[in-house]
Each structure stands twice: as structure tokens, then as C-alpha cells.
Design a protein around this motif. Structure first.
Motif, mmCIF file in Angstrom:
data_model
loop_
_atom_site.group_PDB
_atom_site.id
_atom_site.type_symbol
_atom_site.label_atom_id
_atom_site.label_comp_id
_atom_site.label_asym_id
_atom_site.label_seq_id
_atom_site.Cartn_x
_atom_site.Cartn_y
_atom_site.Cartn_z
ATOM 1 N N GLN A 24 -119.938 -35.754 16.114
ATOM 2 C CA GLN A 24 -121.314 -34.899 16.048
ATOM 3 C C GLN A 24 -120.655 -33.427 16.267
ATOM 4 O O GLN A 24 -121.600 -32.375 15.374
ATOM 5 C CB GLN A 24 -122.222 -35.223 17.253
ATOM 6 N N PHE A 25 -120.090 -33.029 16.779
ATOM 7 C CA PHE A 25 -119.374 -31.496 16.943
ATOM 8 C C PHE A 25 -118.889 -31.097 15.558
ATOM 9 O O PHE A 25 -119.501 -30.099 15.076
ATOM 10 C CB PHE A 25 -118.448 -31.366 17.979
ATOM 11 N N ARG A 26 -118.219 -32.143 15.024
ATOM 12 C CA ARG A 26 -117.753 -31.799 13.546
ATOM 13 C C ARG A 26 -118.811 -31.583 12.678
ATOM 14 O O ARG A 26 -118.621 -30.510 11.781
ATOM 15 C CB ARG A 26 -116.793 -32.764 12.999
ATOM 16 N N GLU A 27 -120.009 -32.151 12.745
ATOM 17 C CA GLU A 27 -120.945 -32.395 11.750
ATOM 18 C C GLU A 27 -121.612 -31.029 11.975
ATOM 19 O O GLU A 27 -122.080 -30.415 10.844
ATOM 20 C CB GLU A 27 -121.908 -33.538 11.833
ATOM 21 N N GLU A 28 -121.974 -30.848 13.351
ATOM 22 C CA GLU A 28 -122.797 -29.348 13.501
ATOM 23 C C GLU A 28 -122.049 -28.288 12.957
ATOM 24 O O GLU A 28 -122.722 -27.353 12.599
ATOM 25 C CB GLU A 28 -123.007 -29.457 15.093
ATOM 26 N N TYR A 29 -120.779 -28.227 13.448
ATOM 27 C CA TYR A 29 -119.647 -27.009 12.913
ATOM 28 C C TYR A 29 -119.879 -26.993 11.249
ATOM 29 O O TYR A 29 -119.927 -25.845 10.911
ATOM 30 C CB TYR A 29 -118.363 -27.395 13.395
ATOM 31 N N LYS A 30 -119.758 -28.028 10.709
ATOM 32 C CA LYS A 30 -119.796 -28.117 9.423
ATOM 33 C C LYS A 30 -121.231 -27.706 8.715
ATOM 34 O O LYS A 30 -121.035 -26.741 7.764
ATOM 35 C CB LYS A 30 -119.637 -29.491 8.691
ATOM 36 N N GLU A 31 -122.172 -27.928 9.281
ATOM 37 C CA GLU A 31 -123.423 -27.465 8.789
ATOM 38 C C GLU A 31 -123.679 -25.941 8.930
ATOM 39 O O GLU A 31 -124.283 -25.285 8.184
ATOM 40 C CB GLU A 31 -124.696 -28.193 9.785
ATOM 41 N N SER A 32 -123.134 -25.564 10.170
ATOM 42 C CA SER A 32 -123.463 -24.096 10.486
ATOM 43 C C SER A 32 -122.504 -23.260 9.706
ATOM 44 O O SER A 32 -122.901 -22.217 9.312
ATOM 45 C CB SER A 32 -122.863 -23.962 11.972
ATOM 46 N N THR A 33 -121.268 -23.797 9.001
ATOM 47 C CA THR A 33 -120.592 -22.907 8.348
ATOM 48 C C THR A 33 -121.065 -22.816 6.764
ATOM 49 O O THR A 33 -120.854 -22.069 6.076
ATOM 50 C CB THR A 33 -119.129 -23.417 8.206
ATOM 51 N N GLU A 34 -121.805 -24.013 6.538
ATOM 52 C CA GLU A 34 -122.542 -24.360 5.053
ATOM 53 C C GLU A 34 -123.262 -23.169 5.030
ATOM 54 O O GLU A 34 -123.702 -22.625 3.657
ATOM 55 C CB GLU A 34 -122.815 -25.492 4.736
ATOM 56 N N TYR A 35 -124.184 -22.825 6.242
ATOM 57 C CA TYR A 35 -125.318 -21.989 5.965
ATOM 58 C C TYR A 35 -124.771 -20.321 5.965
ATOM 59 O O TYR A 35 -125.583 -19.473 5.795
ATOM 60 C CB TYR A 35 -126.420 -22.163 7.233
ATOM 61 N N GLU A 36 -123.533 -20.205 6.370
ATOM 62 C CA GLU A 36 -123.022 -18.808 6.470
ATOM 63 C C GLU A 36 -122.926 -18.253 4.983
ATOM 64 O O GLU A 36 -122.624 -19.045 4.241
ATOM 65 C CB GLU A 36 -121.772 -18.774 7.389
#
Length: 459
Positions: A447-459
Motif C-alpha cells: 500500500q505504501f508503494r501504491e501511494e508513493y506511485k500515485e503521488s509521483t504520477e501527479y507531480e
């Protein structure tokens, strides 16, 4: 770059195994010495007789409740102080450290007072017989007083570890244990002008040892290293500087306090088999502390590694470190089981005067240690959740472990197969909970990985 920042950076790079080894060895040495001296304490009490040994065995769940509060506050203290040191804000860290020390004494003082005025009803509830209550009262009256002094070195050591020092806390722990063990025969059996105090003498030795430790840690933090203020905080300052520590520490303390509560329930069940069974149960759990020394050491050194790497978004390192420690613990505890089983006869002869107590100690050592490796999986997963700033998840994990698996399964085992069934029940409970804990951690790190992946995609 500050020294603390450099220490923190070392945790997010380099060989994982080497880093954990470097962090853990000092803790192992200190805890081995401290717990070995604790076992010596039990040995001296055992020389007084089965009733005194059974009496001190009844105290373990209660004393661990107080100790668990300190452990939880230490977890919160370490998290808060470490973050401030990493930011390069030592002045705020000094205020937080002072707040942590004062808060620990105040809260432990309240708990100790409540405990002192409820000794008889609490231990009667635990099925302590009327014959044992005078011994328990003699011991616990002094022990509750000494718990105020235990709070300071336990929380103070967390401040030192947060600042990158794992060596000094180990020295303090070992020195306190040595002093306690050295004073035990003096006060238990008497010498010269010092009268023989029996079981109460063991508590007096503890009081003196912890008083020395409290004085030592205050000197180190307030004077020698300038890591806390050399004064007390006023009420406004205390509230401000204890808030964050309690926010993290209370759930962690609650999780730790559940263990002695469950232990108290199981002690009451064991007590239905007689004082000999309680005496054997108490010796077995003292030995469990020694047998789990590597697990307990890793539970204090793995969390800072995990928290630093989560903060750096290095989730692969977190998962690798977690799995590496679990593999090691499973193999190590298998070795410990074989060792305890092989030495069970000798251990029973050392700690038991009566044949029935010796027989039950051997039965305990032939069964319960099989589950120590699985128990290590649970403990390290729990401490990892705290490091990932998920104290409520750790609390829920503890509730499930103790009151969904440990107590019900062990009790059911005792109903069906007696005391041997209870011992096997603890093993089955650890097996089932170990699998749940591993799955839960895997889900959280993904879940940490998914949240980090989502946050970097929006940057």
C-alpha cells in the motif's frame, strides 16, 4: 550536516545486513547481561521455597503492565526525538526529552499508586491463594515505589538511541542488572547489620539498582550531553512537549499492556493446577525472556531502520530488512528450542526444589519454545508498524494476537488436554498469528508503494 543526520543517512544506504548487525550487537550484549541478572534474581528467590517462587511468578503480569507503559512512552520518545535531531533542531529536542522524562514519572506514579492500594484484590483476582498474598504484598509494596526510578532510565535510553547511541543504553541496562543481582543475596538472606528480608529483599535490591540508573541517566542527558533541560518544565511547557510523544506512545503502551493482561488471565488458568504449576510457569517465562533476547534486540533496532527508509521512500529496503530479520529469527529460535530441550533437566534441577515443579519446568521447555520463532515474527511485525507510524495497526495486531488466538486457543487446549494442552495451545496460537502478521505487513508495504506511485504520477 549534524552527527545525527549522518547516522540517519547511514540507514538508508549501504548493506542492510551489515547495518542491522552494527545497530543490534550493542543492544544484544546489554540485554543478555541485564536479563541474565534477572534470572539470577529468580534463582535467589527460588532458594526461599516454592511458595516464594510462586508468589513472585504471580507478580510478572502486573509488573510488566507498568514496564509496558514505559516501553510505549519510550517508543513515542524515540520517534519524536529522532525526527527533531534529523531536522537539526536540538533545542526543541531538549524540551521534548524533558517532557518525556517528566511525563513518564507522572504516569507511572499514578499507575503505581493505584497498584499499591489494590494489591490484595488484584492478586486475588489472579487466583493467588491466601497463603501467597503476604509474600506478594511484601514484594509489590517496594516494587511499586521502585517503578518510579525505572521510568527514567527506560525513557532516557530511548532519547540516547534516537540520537544514534545504542552503546550507552546497553551499558546502563547491564549495570543496573548487575547491581540488582549483586545486592539480592545481601538483602534476601541478610549479612552483618542488614537483616534477612526474604522476598522483600529482592524488591529492595531492585529499588537501589533502579535509583542508581535514574541518577546516571539524568546526569548524562541534562549535564554531560545537554540532551534535556537541567530543570523541570512548567505545566504549559509540559503539555506542549508531551503531546506528540503521548500520541505515538499511548497506542504503543496499550499494545504492550495487553501482553501482561493476557498473561494474567493465563496465570489464573495455570493456578487452577496448583502452586507448583504457577512456579514452573513463572520460571518458564523468565527463561523465555532470555531465549527471546535477539528478538527483543531487533525489535529496538529494526524500527529506526524502517522509519528512515520509509521516510526516504525506499520501500524495497524496508521489505528486504523485514524478511531478512524474520529468516534469521526463525533459524535462530529453532536452535534455541533444541538447546533448551537438551538442557531442560539441568535447568529444572537449578530452579526447582520439588520434583513436581521440576517435572513441569521440563514439560514447558519441551513444548512452548517451539513457537518462539513464530512469536518473533509477530513481535517484529508489531514494532515495524510502529516504525511506519501506524501505532493503531500495531495495537489491533496485538489485540488479535492475544485475545483471538493466544488466550482462547491456550484455554481450549487446557480444557481438552490439561496443562500440556495449554502449552501446545501457545504454539498453535503463535503459528496462526505469525501467518496473519506476515500477510498484514506485506499488504501494508504494498500500500505504501501504491501511494508513493500515485503521488509521483501527479507531480
Amino acid at each position: 550536516m549534524t552527527a545525527k543526520a549522518s547516522t540517519s543517512n547511514n540507514l538508508i544506504q549501504g548493506n542492510i545486513q551489515t547495518t542491522l548487525y552494527r545497530m543490534t550487537v550493542p543492544m544484544i550484549i546489554g540485554m543478555v547481561m541485564m536479563m541474565s541478572f534477572s534470572l539470577i534474581d529468580t534463582f535467589f528467590v527460588s532458594l526461599l521455597g516454592t511458595e516464594q517462587l510462586a508468589a513472585i511468578s504471580f507478580t510478572f503480569p502486573v509488573t510488566f503492565t507498568v514496564i509496558s507503559l514505559n516501553i510505549g512512552l519510550g517508543i513515542g520518545t524515540s520517534a519524536v526525538i529522532g525526527k527533531l535531531q534529523g531536522r537539526g533542531d536540538p533545542e526543541t529536542a531538549r524540551f521534548r526529552a524533558t517532557g518525556a522524562m517528566m511525563t513518564s514519572v507522572l504516569l507511572v506514579g499514578i499507575l503505581a499508586f493505584i497498584g499499591m492500594v489494590t494489591i490484595e484484590p488484584v492478586f486475588s483476582l489472579l487466583n493467588a491463594s491466601p497463603e501467597l498474598l503476604p509474600y506478594i504484598s511484601d514484594y509489590m509494596t517496594i516494587w511499586y515505589l521502585s517503578s518510579l526510578f525505572l521510568a527514567l532510565p527506560m525513557v532516557g535510553n530511548s532519547v540516547l538511541r534516537a540520537c544514534g547511541d545504542t552503546r550507552t543504553p546497553s551499558i546502563i541496562m547491564a549495570s543496573g542488572g548487575f547491581l540488582n543481582a549483586a545486592l539480592d543475596p545481601l538483602f534476601i538472606f541478610g549479612w552483618g547489620p542488614i537483616p534477612a528480608m526474604g522476598i522483600q529483599g529482592a524488591a529492595v535490591a531492585t529499588l537501589i539498582a533502579w535509583s542508581v540508573g535514574a541518577t546516571w541517566i539524568i546526569y548524562l542527558l541534562a549535564i554531560k550531553r545537554n540532551l534535556m533541560l537541567p530543570r523541570l518544565l512548567n505545566l504549559t511547557e509540559l503539555v506542549e512537549n508531551s503531546r506528540d510523544i503521548m500520541r505515538i506512545g499511548f497506542p504503543a503502551a496499550g499494545a504492550n499492556m495487553l501482553t501482561p493482561i493476557a498473561g494474567g488471565v493465563m496465570t489464573a488458568v495455570v493456578a487452577t493446577y496448583g502452586a507448583e504449576a504457577v512456579a514452573a510457569w513463572g520460571v518458564g517465562h523468565r527463561l523465555e525472556s532470555i531465549a527471546s533476547i535477539i528478538i527483543l534486540s531487533l525489535s529496538m533496532t529494526l524500527p529506526p531502520f524502517i522509519s528512515q527508509n520509509v521516510g526516504a521512500d525506499k520501500f524495497n529496503r524496508v521489505e528486504q530488512a523485514y524478511k531478512l530479520t524474520l529468516k534469521f529469527i526463525m533459524l535462530w529460535q529453532l536452535f534455541i528450542f533444541v538447546l533448551l530441550w537438551a538442557l531442560s533437566g539441568l535447568i529444572a534441577d537449578v530452579f526447582a526444589k520439588e520434583a513436581e515443579v521440576a517435572s513441569l519446568i521440563k514439560l514447558f521447555l519441551a513444548i512452548v519454545p517451539i513457537g518462539y520463532g513464530l512469536q518473533g515474527v509477530i513481535i517484529l511485525t508489531n514494532s515495524s508498524f510502529n516504525a511506519m507510524h501506524k501505532p493503531m495497526t500495531a495495537l489491533v495486531l496485538s489485540v488479535i494476537r492475544l485475545f483471538v488466538f493466544f488466550v482462547p486457543i491456550s484455554y481450549l487446549g487446557s480444557v481438552v488436554y490439561g496443562l500440556e494442552g495449554l502449552f501446545w495451545g501457545t504454539v498453535v496460537a503463535n503459528l496462526l498469528m505469525g501467518m496473519v502478521a506476515f500477510y498484514w505487513f506485506s499488504r501494508e508495504i504494498n500500500q505504501f508503494r501504491e501511494e508513493y506511485k500515485e503521488s509521483t504520477e501527479y507531480e
